[in-house]
Write a protein that holds these residues in place. Structure first.
Motif, PDB file in Angstrom:
ATOM      1  N   ARG A 154       0.832  -1.204   0.000  1.00  6.09           N
ATOM      2  CA  ARG A 154       0.000   0.000   0.000  1.00  6.09           C
ATOM      3  C   ARG A 154       0.868   1.255   0.000  1.00  6.09           C
ATOM      4  O   ARG A 154       0.574   2.240  -0.664  1.00  6.09           O
ATOM      5  CB  ARG A 154      -0.916  -0.016   1.207  1.00  6.09           C
ATOM      6  N   GLN A 155       1.959   1.209   0.744  1.00  8.91           N
ATOM      7  CA  GLN A 155       2.860   2.362   0.799  1.00  8.91           C
ATOM      8  C   GLN A 155       3.500   2.615  -0.571  1.00  8.91           C
ATOM      9  O   GLN A 155       3.613   3.748  -1.020  1.00  8.91           O
ATOM     10  CB  GLN A 155       3.935   2.124   1.845  1.00  8.91           C
ATOM     11  N   GLY A 168       0.984   4.075  -2.827  1.00  7.29           N
ATOM     12  CA  GLY A 168       0.703   5.448  -2.428  1.00  7.29           C
ATOM     13  C   GLY A 168       1.684   6.444  -3.018  1.00  7.29           C
ATOM     14  O   GLY A 168       1.359   7.621  -3.198  1.00  7.29           O
ATOM     15  N   ARG A 169       2.881   5.994  -3.313  1.00  3.97           N
ATOM     16  CA  ARG A 169       3.856   6.894  -3.929  1.00  3.97           C
ATOM     17  C   ARG A 169       3.507   7.176  -5.381  1.00  3.97           C
ATOM     18  O   ARG A 169       3.884   8.208  -5.925  1.00  3.97           O
ATOM     19  CB  ARG A 169       5.256   6.285  -3.835  1.00  3.97           C
ATOM     20  N   TRP A 170       2.803   6.250  -6.031  1.00  4.65           N
ATOM     21  CA  TRP A 170       2.499   6.417  -7.450  1.00  4.65           C
ATOM     22  C   TRP A 170       1.098   6.958  -7.704  1.00  4.65           C
ATOM     23  O   TRP A 170       0.860   7.638  -8.687  1.00  4.65           O
ATOM     24  CB  TRP A 170       2.650   5.093  -8.179  1.00  4.65           C
ATOM     25  N   LEU A 171       0.153   6.625  -6.827  1.00  2.00           N
ATOM     26  CA  LEU A 171      -1.229   7.037  -7.037  1.00  2.00           C
ATOM     27  C   LEU A 171      -1.501   8.350  -6.311  1.00  2.00           C
ATOM     28  O   LEU A 171      -0.979   8.583  -5.229  1.00  2.00           O
ATOM     29  CB  LEU A 171      -2.183   5.960  -6.518  1.00  2.00           C
ATOM     30  N   PRO A 186      -3.485  10.999  -3.937  1.00  6.78           N
ATOM     31  CA  PRO A 186      -4.290  10.750  -2.735  1.00  6.78           C
ATOM     32  C   PRO A 186      -5.773  10.874  -3.039  1.00  6.78           C
ATOM     33  O   PRO A 186      -6.196  11.679  -3.870  1.00  6.78           O
ATOM     34  CB  PRO A 186      -3.830  11.818  -1.756  1.00  6.78           C
ATOM     35  N   ARG A 187      -6.581  10.050  -2.348  1.00  7.88           N
ATOM     36  CA  ARG A 187      -8.024  10.102  -2.538  1.00  7.88           C
ATOM     37  C   ARG A 187      -8.595  11.269  -1.748  1.00  7.88           C
ATOM     38  O   ARG A 187      -8.163  11.533  -0.640  1.00  7.88           O
ATOM     39  CB  ARG A 187      -8.672   8.807  -2.073  1.00  7.88           C
TER      40      ARG A 187
END
Length: 71
Positions: A56-57, A60-63, A65-66
């Motif tokens: 997940r981490q 998170g670096r590529w996607l 934030p929601r």
């Protein structure tokens, strides 16, 4: 691949080759797999890395934030 999927694949191959079917997976097999996973996580912690949430981490670096809801 799970234990059950591997068993089904081995059974299929044995049937195609005319060999006897392999023994069915047992509860001990699952315990062994859980133990291997726990040992890997333990070694990860000893090495100073996070044992959980690494995937997940990394995502998170590529996607982006929601957005959070404001209800």
């Amino acid at each position: 691949m799970s234990i059950t999927q591997q068993y089904l694949l081995d059974t299929y191959r044995a049937r195609k080759l005319g060999e006897p079917a392999p023994p069915a997976p047992r509860a001990e097999d699952r315990r062994v797999v859980r133990g291997v996973r726990a040992r890997r996580q333990f070694r990860t912690v000893l090495a100073g890395r996070a044992a959980h949430g690494r995937t997940r981490q990394a995502l998170g670096r590529w996607l982006p934030p929601r957005p959070r809801s404001t209800c």
